[in-house]
Scaffold this motif. Structure first.
Motif, PDB file in Angstrom:
ATOM      1  N   GLY A   6       0.821  -1.211   0.000  1.00 49.04           N
ATOM      2  CA  GLY A   6       0.000   0.000   0.000  1.00 49.04           C
ATOM      3  C   GLY A   6       0.851   1.254   0.000  1.00 49.04           C
ATOM      4  N   ALA A   8       0.346   5.454   1.254  1.00 50.53           N
ATOM      5  CA  ALA A   8      -0.501   6.482   1.864  1.00 50.53           C
ATOM      6  C   ALA A   8       0.038   7.851   1.487  1.00 50.53           C
ATOM      7  N   MET A   9      -0.832   8.712   0.985  1.00 46.76           N
ATOM      8  CA  MET A   9      -0.461  10.090   0.663  1.00 46.76           C
ATOM      9  C   MET A   9      -1.389  10.998   1.449  1.00 46.76           C
ATOM     10  N   GLU A  10      -0.812  11.901   2.208  1.00 43.88           N
ATOM     11  CA  GLU A  10      -1.591  12.775   3.064  1.00 43.88           C
ATOM     12  C   GLU A  10      -1.317  14.222   2.708  1.00 43.88           C
TER      13      GLU A  10
END
Length: 47
Positions: A6, A8-10
């Motif tokens: 996976g 994750a981009m925040e």
């Protein structure tokens, strides 16, 4: 990356903005408005 990997981009404000007056600030005061739009575009293979 393997199966079930996976990413994750925040999207967030500028890192360390509170130490730099010329950066957009992360503090939102009462009655101030804030709007941000983020778009991620992904493709598989070459275009």
């Amino acid at each position: 990356m393997g199966a079930y990997a996976g990413l994750a981009m925040e999207p967030q404000v500028w890192l360390d903005a509170h130490h730099h007056e010329d950066f957009p600030q992360a503090v939102l005061r009462p009655a101030e408005r804030y709007h941000q739009q983020t778009q991620f575009v992904f493709s598989k293979g070459q275009r």
